[in-house]
Motif scaffolding. Structure first.
Motif, PDB file in Angstrom:
ATOM      1  N   UNK A   1      12.867  57.971  56.096  1.00  0.00           N
ATOM      2  CA  UNK A   1      12.630  58.344  57.495  1.00  0.00           C
ATOM      3  C   UNK A   1      13.601  59.438  57.935  1.00  0.00           C
ATOM      4  N   UNK A   2      14.857  59.330  57.506  1.00  0.00           N
ATOM      5  CA  UNK A   2      15.851  60.349  57.841  1.00  0.00           C
ATOM      6  C   UNK A   2      15.480  61.696  57.227  1.00  0.00           C
ATOM      7  N   UNK A   3      14.928  61.661  55.995  1.00  0.00           N
ATOM      8  CA  UNK A   3      14.510  62.906  55.340  1.00  0.00           C
ATOM      9  C   UNK A   3      13.369  63.567  56.113  1.00  0.00           C
ATOM     10  N   UNK A   4      12.404  62.762  56.575  1.00  0.00           N
ATOM     11  CA  UNK A   4      11.288  63.313  57.357  1.00  0.00           C
ATOM     12  C   UNK A   4      11.793  63.859  58.686  1.00  0.00           C
ATOM     13  N   UNK A   5      12.771  63.167  59.273  1.00  0.00           N
ATOM     14  CA  UNK A   5      13.361  63.675  60.518  1.00  0.00           C
ATOM     15  C   UNK A   5      14.048  65.018  60.264  1.00  0.00           C
ATOM     16  N   UNK A   6      14.659  65.161  59.089  1.00  0.00           N
ATOM     17  CA  UNK A   6      15.265  66.439  58.733  1.00  0.00           C
ATOM     18  C   UNK A   6      14.230  67.546  58.655  1.00  0.00           C
ATOM     19  N   UNK A   7      13.045  67.217  58.103  1.00  0.00           N
ATOM     20  CA  UNK A   7      11.949  68.192  58.060  1.00  0.00           C
ATOM     21  C   UNK A   7      11.519  68.564  59.468  1.00  0.00           C
ATOM     22  N   UNK A   8      11.460  67.570  60.352  1.00  0.00           N
ATOM     23  CA  UNK A   8      11.075  67.822  61.741  1.00  0.00           C
ATOM     24  C   UNK A   8      12.072  68.755  62.427  1.00  0.00           C
ATOM     25  N   UNK A   9      13.354  68.490  62.221  1.00  0.00           N
ATOM     26  CA  UNK A   9      14.389  69.326  62.834  1.00  0.00           C
ATOM     27  C   UNK A   9      14.309  70.745  62.293  1.00  0.00           C
ATOM     28  N   UNK A  10      14.104  70.864  60.976  1.00  0.00           N
ATOM     29  CA  UNK A  10      13.996  72.191  60.361  1.00  0.00           C
ATOM     30  C   UNK A  10      12.812  72.969  60.935  1.00  0.00           C
TER      31      UNK A  10
END
Length: 271
Positions: A158-167
């Motif tokens: 989930x944190x990795x997907x959130x990182x994609x969202x932020x990017x």
């Protein structure tokens, strides 16, 4: 440069590879436009499958659409292959860590788009391609939860997907996507509109990815795969919020903006 890299670079730079890749990018834009339409249907009470598979099914829902679905399927695979070529030797207009990040992003995009392309091929051929993105997300989450430290792994995902969202959000706000376009190839004063469309599109994708990440994190914290969800669940979660119709309508317009931006990017992407 070794022989493999030289071959890949010649392929990425060739007119044929460029043309086919750009056609594929336009097909990717078509998928986002249909996805935006499905999101609007959900916003106003429809129950359509509002994800990429649902968009492909919508494209192929008529006799002419079946022909178009074959074209989109071929285009998506070509776009994915072009992204792999870009990952191998592309983005030579930037250097250092920025080039590495762009190439890694192209490789990841290539995987996603080719999977989507093969889904389109299966639908065009009349065979089932499995459930919705939410069902597949729940199945994958269930497998992760069954592993030792499964809930932790799900939260990390989930944190990795959130990182994609932020990017995606940063890329949209700072308009970093314009680095990859030749503004001189865009007609008239359309550069401003392309910038606006890209920003709106990337911000909409950031919102959707954020909701997917939140749903996945909740599934991890509760050790319940059924609380996870993909794009379909994310859009329906937005619709269920206060002022959800307005919120999801804005996101749908953003997805449509990304679709239109993809046409411009296909036209003016740097070689």
């Amino acid at each position: 440069m070794n022989r493999t890299e030289a071959t890949a670079e010649r392929g990425e730079k060739s007119n044929t590879a460029q043309l086919l890749g750009r056609v594929g990018m336009a097909c990717y834009g078509v998928v986002h436009l249909v996805l935006a339409y499905l999101a609007l249907q959900v916003a106003f009470g429809g129950s359509e499958q509002a994800d990429q598979k649902g968009a492909l099914e919508q494209i192929g829902s008529t006799a002419f659409g079946q022909i178009l679905l074959w074209i989109v399927a071929i285009g998506l695979v070509l776009f994915g292959l072009w992204q792999f070529l870009m990952a191998a030797t592309g983005y030579d207009w930037v250097s250092g860590g920025k080039r590495t990040r762009k190439r890694l992003g192209a490789a990841a995009r290539g995987v996603v788009v080719i999977v989507l392309g093969f889904t389109a091929f299966r639908l065009a051929a009349g065979s089932s391609s499995g459930g919705s993105s939410s069902q597949k997300q729940q199945e994958a989450t269930g497998k992760l939860l069954s592993l030792p430290a499964g809930p932790v792994l799900v939260v990390i995902a989930a944190a990795a997907i959130l990182g994609v969202a932020i990017a995606a959000g940063v890329k949209g706000v700072k308009q970093k996507f314009l680095e990859d376009l030749n503004a001189s190839e865009l007609p008239g004063r359309s550069r401003r509109w392309v910038g606006w469309l890209g920003t709106t599109g990337y911000l909409a994708k950031a919102v959707v990815f954020t909701v997917v990440a939140i749903l996945l994190a909740i599934a991890g914290f509760n050790a319940d795969a059924h609380k996870a969800g993909g794009l379909d669940a994310a859009l329906k979660t937005l619709a269920a919020q206060p002022f959800g119709t307005v919120l999801l309508t804005v996101v749908a317009l953003g997805l449509a903006a990304f679709g239109v931006y993809s046409f411009a990017a296909a036209w003016a992407h740097k070689r």
